[in-house]
Structure formats: structure tokens, C-alpha cells
Design an enzyme around this catalytic site. Structure first.
Site, PDB file in Angstrom:
ATOM      1  CE  LYS A   1      40.974  42.558  48.798  1.00 40.74           C
ATOM      2  NZ  LYS A   1      39.730  42.315  48.133  1.00 40.74           N
ATOM      3  CB  THR A   2      41.873  47.041  41.728  1.00 37.97           C
ATOM      4  OG1 THR A   2      41.769  45.649  41.974  1.00 37.97           O
ATOM      5  CG2 THR A   2      42.687  47.288  40.488  1.00 37.97           C
TER       6      THR A   2
ATOM      7  CG  ASP B   1      43.500  41.229  42.314  1.00 37.95           C
ATOM      8  OD1 ASP B   1      43.485  41.184  43.555  1.00 37.95           O
ATOM      9  OD2 ASP B   1      42.471  41.320  41.628  1.00 37.95           O
TER      10      ASP B   1
ATOM     11  CB  THR C   1      40.001  37.074  48.866  1.00 41.13           C
ATOM     12  OG1 THR C   1      40.583  35.989  48.156  1.00 41.13           O
ATOM     13  CG2 THR C   1      39.408  38.074  47.904  1.00 41.13           C
TER      14      THR C   1
ATOM     15  NE  ARG D   1      34.433  44.255  41.930  1.00 41.37           N
ATOM     16  CZ  ARG D   1      35.402  43.371  42.177  1.00 41.37           C
ATOM     17  NH1 ARG D   1      35.141  42.089  42.214  1.00 41.37           N
ATOM     18  NH2 ARG D   1      36.638  43.778  42.361  1.00 41.37           N
TER      19      ARG D   1
END
Ligand code: ADE
Length: 353
Positions: free
Chosen positions: A80-81, A125, A174, A233
Site C-alpha cells: 500500500k505504501t 497509514d 488493514t 514483504r
């Protein structure tokens, strides 16, 4: 494009002797910044979302207006980032990266909004953790680009409107369900990030290995991809651990044999599950006869908090078809029984009822 993160803000605040002790650092940027894709061409996966975003970006450039506010949701680690930074680069904009827990006091959010320049992107975030006051400051900022402020005291209390530059807010969460309705409604684009396929993760791994000068062949990359629970990740973290093993125990090259041995040592199984995932499944199977069992009870038995189970472990276990969420709690699926050789007759009976 300039990226300013919470970390940079902290350094700045520290220089001004402000108290930063209560702040959370949103992200460890160092390793991820290095390997983070900079543009859509480098960004692997999320193809549907990328197409939508490319059109919105093109349209906003042609209309010479900022991009609509965007909300990304989905499990952690899916980029997302990264995607927010890619959007900023594609828009030739600057991005400020922060997280909701850092925006505790009204002046935190006001300060950041007032520091924006026209066309900037603000990335928040964990936006579901924004407190009510900060959220209400955001409403007019998002909708009409102004801040509602009050001056004076009691009888002389006056409300003033301060215009701010037109910006784009990108929120990430999330837990889309935990966002308040009014906040969710102010996003023009709302998109869920999906788990990556093994093919996509293989490409991510090869790209990362190339940047970090890690020797890997196609089969080695595929083996790591299969055990990375659909998450770049995790894939990027595993490739570094397998690289260490390849250097110490083999000739440095990651092939499938080396990758599999290293991942076995790390106790990551062929489904990408780690010890905690397996304990979670075992607890449902052994202590609760296959379920259903409430999330709170499960969390206590596992020694993890509810949020970690819900955000980190459960989405992948549900996506793989190992557990089901039911109104009465979590239960194992017949597929999980088959994969993990759970033959207990009581469980089987309950699950197939
Ligand atoms: N590294 C992490 N996420 C990535 C992605 N989606 N594409 C390429 N490299 C990545």
C-alpha cells in the site's frame, strides 16, 4: 519527487526540541526504500488496480486537477505504501508519509495539512486508527480544501475558514470495516489489494535479488515464492534469509534445493505457514474439536492479540481455505483436515455436518 516520512518529521521536531516520545514510527523505510519500485513499470502485480489508477492519473493530469482521494485496504505487506509512492512519482508530486497513531493531537494533523503544497500527496497509514477530532478536521480539508478553526474565548469565539492547497489523501488500512462511514465516503477511489500469485512473487523475488546482487535461478525464486504467503514483504525478507543460508551452506547460488532446505530450517512449510499459523490450526483442531471458537478465546490460547490474528494470520489462512469465519467463531475446513492429516473422527463429523 520528494518523500517525507514520519522519521524525517521526527528529526525536524527533535531539532526544535519538541517532545516526540509519544509518537510511533510508522515504517522502517531503509531496506524497503532501496528495493521499492519507483514507477508502474517496476511495480509487479495488482494489475486491475494499476489499470484503474493509470486512467485516473492520466485524467487528473489532463484536467489539471488533483487526483481524487484514494483508500487502499487489505492485509499488511501487499504494497500500500509502495503504491502511494508510485502514484506520487507518476503524478510528479511530493509525498508526505505518516500514520494515524502519529496524529494524536489536533495540531499534528493541522500542521501536516498546512505544510502541504498544491498537488502534494498525503499518505496516512492505519487510517482506521485516526481519532474523532483529527478525523473531523480532515472532512472539510478533503472535501473543500479548507480548515475550520476557532479563535477567541467563549463570547468572542469565532469560527474561521483557512484555505489549504489542493492535495490528494491516500489512506491505507488493514481494516476497511473499522473506518467511519463519513470518512470512507470522502474517498473517490476505494480499492482492495489482493494477495500476489506465485508467478508475481517469483518476479518480485528476481527483481529484488537483482537489486541486492543475490545469485538466484528461476527455480530458486519459485520455491521462495510458493512459501511467501502471497506477500511481497515476506518474499523480500525470505530471499535475504535464504541468501545467508546459500552463502554459508552452499556456493552462494539460490536454487530450489538450497531454497527449500533454508526454508525448512526457518520452519516455513510448503503452504507458506509458520509455527504460529500451525499452532493456530492445531489449537482449533485439538482444543476446540475443529471449532467454531471465538476469536478472543483463540487469541488467549495462542498468546497473541486479537488484532494480530485478525490482521496478520487469519486473512491468509482464510484465503488458502484452511479456516472459515462463521457467526459463532472460527472453524477448520475439511480442506485443512486433508492437508494436515487431521483424521479425528469428532472433528470430521462436526466439519461435514
Ligand atoms: N517489492 C515489493 N513489492 C513489490 C512489487 N509489487 N513489485 C516489485 N517489487 C516489489
Amino acid at each position: 519527487m520528494t518523500i517525507i516520512s514520519d522519521d524525517d518529521n521526527k528529526k525536524f521536531k527533535h531539532a526544535k526540541n519538541e517532545d516526540t516520545s509519544s509518537k510511533e514510527i510508522s515504517y522502517d523505510m531503509s531496506f524497503e526504500t532501496n528495493i521499492r519500485p519507483k514507477c508502474f513499470n517496476d511495480y509487479i502485480g495488482q494489475t486491475g488496480l494499476k489499470s484503474t489508477l493509470k486512467i485516473s492519473i492520466e485524467a487528473s493530469k489532463k484536467r489539471e486537477l488533483p487526483l481524487d482521494h484514494i483508500l487502499f485496504y487489505g492485509p499488511p505487506g501487499l504494497g500500500k505504501t509502495t503504491l502511494a509512492s508510485v502514484i506520487a512519482a507518476e503524478m510528479n508530486s511530493n509525498i508526505k508519509i505518516t500514520s494515524a497513531p502519529s496524529l494524536e493531537r489536533p495540531r499534528d494533523i493541522i500542521g501536516i495539512l498546512m505544510s502541504l503544497k498544491s498537488g502534494d500527496i498525503l499518505f496516512i497509514d492505519e487510517i482506521h486508527r485516526l481519532n474523532k477530532i483529527s478525523e473531523e478536521i480532515l472532512y472539510p480539508a478533503m472535501e473543500d480544501f479548507y480548515l475550520d478553526m476557532t479563535t477567541g474565548k467563549s463570547q468572542t469565539l469565532k469560527s474561521i475558514r483557512i484555505p489549504i492547497p489542493k492535495f490528494t489523501l491516500i489512506g491505507a488500512t488493514t481494516k476497511a470495516g473499522s473506518l467511519s462511514g463519513p470518512l470512507r465516503d470522502r474517498f473517490g477511489i476505494i480499492h482492495r489489494l489482493e494477495f500476489y500469485t506465485d508467478e508475481e512473487l517469483t518476479k518480485v523475488i528476481k527483481r529484488t535479488a537483482g537489486i541486492l546482487n543475490i545469485e538466484i535461478n528461476e527455480e530458486g525464486a519459485k520455491s521462495i515464492a510458493k512459501r511467501s504467503r502471497g506477500t511481497p514483504r515476506i518474499a523480500n525478507r525470505l530471499v535475504k534469509r535464504v541468501r545467508d543460508y546459500a552463502i554459508v551452506e552452499a556456493d552462494g547460488l539460490i536454487d530450489s534445493k538450497t531454497a527449500e532446505k533454508a526454508l525448512d530450517i526457518l520452519q516455513i512449510d510448503k503452504f507458506g505457514l509458520d509455527n504460529t499459523d500451525r499452532s493456530l490450526l492445531n489449537i482449533i483442531a485439538e482444543k476446540y474439536n475443529g471449532g467454531p471458537v471465538g476469536i478472543e478465546t483463540l487469541a488467549t490460547a495462542l498468546g497473541e492479540d486479537v488484532k494480530t490474528i485478525e490482521d496478520v494470520y487469519e486473512p491468509y489462512l482464510v484465503q488458502k481455505g484452511f479456516i472459515q469465519r462463521t457467526p459463532r467463531g472460527r472453524r477448520l475446513t475439511p480442506y485443512a483436515c486433508k492437508c494436515f492429516n487431521i483424521s479425528d473422527i469428532n472433528i470430521q463429523q462436526q466439519l461435514f455436518d
